[in-house]
Design an enzyme around this catalytic site. Structure first.
Site, mmCIF file in Angstrom:
data_model
loop_
_atom_site.group_PDB
_atom_site.id
_atom_site.type_symbol
_atom_site.label_atom_id
_atom_site.label_comp_id
_atom_site.label_asym_id
_atom_site.label_seq_id
_atom_site.Cartn_x
_atom_site.Cartn_y
_atom_site.Cartn_z
ATOM 1 N N HIS A 157 0.813 -1.224 0.000
ATOM 2 C CA HIS A 157 0.000 0.000 0.000
ATOM 3 C C HIS A 157 0.844 1.270 0.000
ATOM 4 O O HIS A 157 0.305 2.373 0.013
ATOM 5 C CB HIS A 157 -0.936 0.032 1.211
ATOM 6 C CG HIS A 157 -2.004 -1.018 1.163
ATOM 7 N ND1 HIS A 157 -2.808 -1.319 2.232
ATOM 8 C CD2 HIS A 157 -2.411 -1.840 0.155
ATOM 9 C CE1 HIS A 157 -3.667 -2.277 1.903
ATOM 10 N NE2 HIS A 157 -3.441 -2.618 0.657
ATOM 11 N N GLN A 165 2.036 -3.942 6.536
ATOM 12 C CA GLN A 165 1.123 -3.146 5.699
ATOM 13 C C GLN A 165 0.358 -2.068 6.465
ATOM 14 O O GLN A 165 0.215 -0.949 5.977
ATOM 15 C CB GLN A 165 0.127 -4.104 5.031
ATOM 16 C CG GLN A 165 -0.902 -3.473 4.123
ATOM 17 C CD GLN A 165 -1.773 -4.528 3.465
ATOM 18 O OE1 GLN A 165 -1.351 -5.216 2.536
ATOM 19 N NE2 GLN A 165 -2.999 -4.682 3.938
ATOM 20 N N GLU A 207 -4.214 3.921 1.940
ATOM 21 C CA GLU A 207 -5.343 4.015 2.863
ATOM 22 C C GLU A 207 -5.287 5.288 3.697
ATOM 23 O O GLU A 207 -5.993 5.413 4.703
ATOM 24 C CB GLU A 207 -5.408 2.762 3.742
ATOM 25 C CG GLU A 207 -5.670 1.511 2.896
ATOM 26 C CD GLU A 207 -5.920 0.253 3.712
ATOM 27 O OE1 GLU A 207 -5.736 0.273 4.940
ATOM 28 O OE2 GLU A 207 -6.314 -0.754 3.091
ATOM 29 N N ASP A 245 -1.982 -5.028 10.930
ATOM 30 C CA ASP A 245 -2.205 -5.965 9.826
ATOM 31 C C ASP A 245 -0.905 -6.031 9.030
ATOM 32 O O ASP A 245 -0.733 -5.289 8.066
ATOM 33 C CB ASP A 245 -3.368 -5.538 8.926
ATOM 34 C CG ASP A 245 -3.555 -6.500 7.741
ATOM 35 O OD1 ASP A 245 -2.885 -7.565 7.737
ATOM 36 O OD2 ASP A 245 -4.346 -6.191 6.834
ATOM 37 N N GLU A 287 -3.774 -9.002 12.660
ATOM 38 C CA GLU A 287 -4.422 -9.644 11.498
ATOM 39 C C GLU A 287 -3.324 -10.121 10.548
ATOM 40 O O GLU A 287 -2.317 -9.429 10.355
ATOM 41 C CB GLU A 287 -5.291 -8.571 10.824
ATOM 42 C CG GLU A 287 -5.895 -8.944 9.493
ATOM 43 C CD GLU A 287 -6.520 -7.705 8.831
ATOM 44 O OE1 GLU A 287 -6.901 -6.745 9.537
ATOM 45 O OE2 GLU A 287 -6.602 -7.695 7.596
ATOM 46 N N ASP A 314 -7.548 -12.895 7.510
ATOM 47 C CA ASP A 314 -8.064 -12.131 6.365
ATOM 48 C C ASP A 314 -7.761 -12.890 5.073
ATOM 49 O O ASP A 314 -8.627 -13.559 4.512
ATOM 50 C CB ASP A 314 -7.442 -10.722 6.366
ATOM 51 C CG ASP A 314 -7.751 -9.935 5.095
ATOM 52 O OD1 ASP A 314 -8.656 -10.327 4.350
ATOM 53 O OD2 ASP A 314 -7.076 -8.914 4.847
ATOM 54 N N ARG A 368 -11.599 -1.837 1.544
ATOM 55 C CA ARG A 368 -10.462 -2.314 0.751
ATOM 56 C C ARG A 368 -9.521 -1.127 0.524
ATOM 57 O O ARG A 368 -9.899 0.024 0.691
ATOM 58 C CB ARG A 368 -10.898 -2.882 -0.613
ATOM 59 C CG ARG A 368 -11.827 -4.064 -0.560
ATOM 60 C CD ARG A 368 -11.372 -5.205 0.320
ATOM 61 N NE ARG A 368 -10.099 -5.828 -0.003
ATOM 62 C CZ ARG A 368 -9.939 -7.039 -0.541
ATOM 63 N NH1 ARG A 368 -11.004 -7.752 -0.853
ATOM 64 N NH2 ARG A 368 -8.739 -7.549 -0.751
ATOM 65 N N LYS A 390 -12.545 -1.355 10.397
ATOM 66 C CA LYS A 390 -11.320 -0.696 9.933
ATOM 67 C C LYS A 390 -11.584 -0.118 8.554
ATOM 68 O O LYS A 390 -12.057 -0.811 7.653
ATOM 69 C CB LYS A 390 -10.105 -1.645 9.964
ATOM 70 C CG LYS A 390 -10.004 -2.674 8.857
ATOM 71 C CD LYS A 390 -8.561 -3.237 8.773
ATOM 72 C CE LYS A 390 -8.362 -4.043 7.513
ATOM 73 N NZ LYS A 390 -7.001 -4.553 7.337
HETATM 74 P P1 PGA Z 1 -6.453 -4.821 0.479
HETATM 75 O O1 PGA Z 1 -5.847 -4.612 1.934
HETATM 76 O O2 PGA Z 1 -7.750 -4.136 0.425
HETATM 77 O O3 PGA Z 1 -5.403 -4.215 -0.415
HETATM 78 O O4 PGA Z 1 -6.578 -6.304 0.292
HETATM 79 C C1 PGA Z 1 -6.621 -4.639 3.086
HETATM 80 C C2 PGA Z 1 -6.221 -5.753 4.010
HETATM 81 O O5 PGA Z 1 -5.279 -6.520 3.735
HETATM 82 O O6 PGA Z 1 -6.844 -5.889 5.052
HETATM 83 ZN ZN ZN Z 2 -5.628 -7.645 5.843
#
Ligand code: PGA
Ligand code: ZN
Length: 423
Positions: A157, A165, A207, A245, A287, A314, A368, A390
């Site tokens: 990200h 992440q 994000e 996460d 997570e 997840d 997402r 979240k």
């Molecule tokens: P993603 O990330 O929307 O890019 O999959 C969110 C997550 O991993 O929780």
């Molecule tokens: Zn995740």
């Protein structure tokens, strides 16, 4: 409550990363209608429902969604117009059957989830109810969820060197959602100040969290704890706690080890490291601490830390009721991340939550990394009473749309409690 559908239409719009996604509108025969924006992930689980992309290199480097749009406008719309529907679940089942694949690969989960969400909205409008009141409960009474603000971004990200992440702050001890949102925004501002004072870039990841060039997870945790204190809050479960996460599937290697800041770690090294992090920092939830294929590692992680903190699946769960049920039998994790587009219908999403609920597993509803201003998940979090949402940083329009929706709901329904449900 039977209903008829007069039309379903979709168009290609852009998500928060500037990639194509769908906006879907469903019209009912009583004149009510609903619109939904479809989210899109970047660190996806391998067993997620399939997001259909055109693959035409001449448009959006292959990322166009005109095929999925066309499926809504033709085949799905014709199917929906053809009969009387008993319920959203009836319609969702029928869409699954129409698609005919296990993973919604033919019509596209992005097409199907958009239709399902837009139909839910239209039915709420038809019932003259706000979405959070119309959506069915999964056995927990409605409540305002603890927001998990992703204030520091890494992994896929962000372009920085941080492998983890998401580092999130959760105002578990806040007295209300309004005070929780305020805490999130004040700590976010304090974090920007502190990073700038230390000479770090304060650019943002996908994000909305900061993406400084810090590579060691513990170093980042220390900065976040300092920012919590700078803003006048107490780090910890009585005040503001931290959720991680790492999205470890993204830094898992083919031989089953993990690469964190240039170091090679085994699953057990990772578990030891998390245990030390929990000792040193106010972490309440982790997570995807290990990769989606590391089944035995997940069992050891859960056995070792599951009594102390929330362990959320997840990438390995994909909001799939059958996968989650099997994981519960295998003593993997004690909570699931819940994303509508990972499974592809509202009904199956609610089923995944019900499976968790019956087993005493927590549920954290999630956006997402690619989003639209659609705030469906805020209503879903309130309706299901899961107590956790979240949806990114307390900044950027597509993220704050969800937090602001929680504020609106709290004003409309001051009787609703705030916080995670006590299990
Ligand atoms: P993603 O990330 O929307 O890019 O999959 C969110 C997550 O991993 O929780
Ligand atoms: Zn995740």
């Amino acid at each position: 409550m039977t209903f008829g559908i007069t039309n379903a239409t979709a168009l290609e719009i852009l998500d928060s990363r500037g990639r194509p996604t769908l906006s879907v509108t469903v019209e009912l025969s009583d004149g009510s209608s609903g619109v939904a924006g479809v989210p899109s992930g970047a660190s996806t689980g391998s067993r997620e429902a399939v997001e259909l992309r055109d693959g035409d290199p001449a448009r959006f480097s292959g990322g166009g969604v005109l095929t999925a749009v066309n499926h809504v406008n033709t085949e799905i719309a014709e199917h929906l117009r053809g009969r009387t529907w008993e319920s959203l679940a009836d319609l969702d089942r029928s869409l699954q059957a129409l698609d005919g694949t296990q993973n919604k690969a033919r019509l596209g989960a992005n097409a199907i989830v958009g239709v399902s969400m837009a139909t839910a909205r239209a039915l709420a409008a038809s019932a003259a109810q706000p979405l959070f009141e119309w959506l069915p409960s999964v056995g927990q009474s409605p409540r305002l969820p603890v927001p998990c603000f992703n204030v520091l971004n890494g992994g896929v990200h962000a372009p920085n060197a941080l492998d983890f992440q998401e580092l999130m702050i959760s105002p578990l001890g806040a007295p209300s959602i309004a005070e929780a949102v305020r805490a999130g925004a004040e700590i976010y501002a304090a974090l920007r100040k502190r990073l700038a004072a230390d000479g770090h870039a304060t650019g943002l990841g996908d994000e909305g969290g900061f993406a400084p060039d810090l590579a060691e997870p513990e170093e980042v945790l220390a900065v976040i704890v300092a920012a919590i204190t700078d803003a006048g809050y107490t780090p910890g479960r009585d005040g503001v706690a931290i959720a991680l996460d790492p999205a470890a599937s993204e830094f898992a290697t083919a031989d089953g080890t993990y690469r964190v800041n240039g170091q090679t770690l085994t699953s057990d090294d990772m578990i030891d490291r998390y245990a030390a992090m929990i000792d040193a920092y106010p972490i309440w939830s982790i997570e995807d601490g290990l990769g989606e294929a590391d089944h035995d590692g997940w069992q050891r992680l859960t056995a070792r830390l599951g009594e102390r903190i929330q362990i959320v699946g997840d990438d390995n769960f994909c909001t799939n009721p059958a996968i989650i049920a099997a994981a519960i039998d295998d003593h993997i994790a004690n909570a699931a991340l819940i994303k509508l587009n990972q499974i592809g219908t509202v009904t199956e999403t609610l089923e995944a939550m019900a499976v968790c609920q019956r087993a005493g597993y927590g549920q954290m509803i999630s956006h997402r990394s690619g989003e639209t201003p659609d705030s469906f998940i805020a209503d879903l979090a309130v309706a299901t009473g899961c107590g956790q949402l979240k949806t990114g940083a307390p900044a950027r329009g597509e993220r704050v749309a969800k937090y602001n929706r929680l504020l609106e709901i709290s004003v409309a329904r001051p009787d609703l409690p705030y916080g995670p449900p006590s299990r």
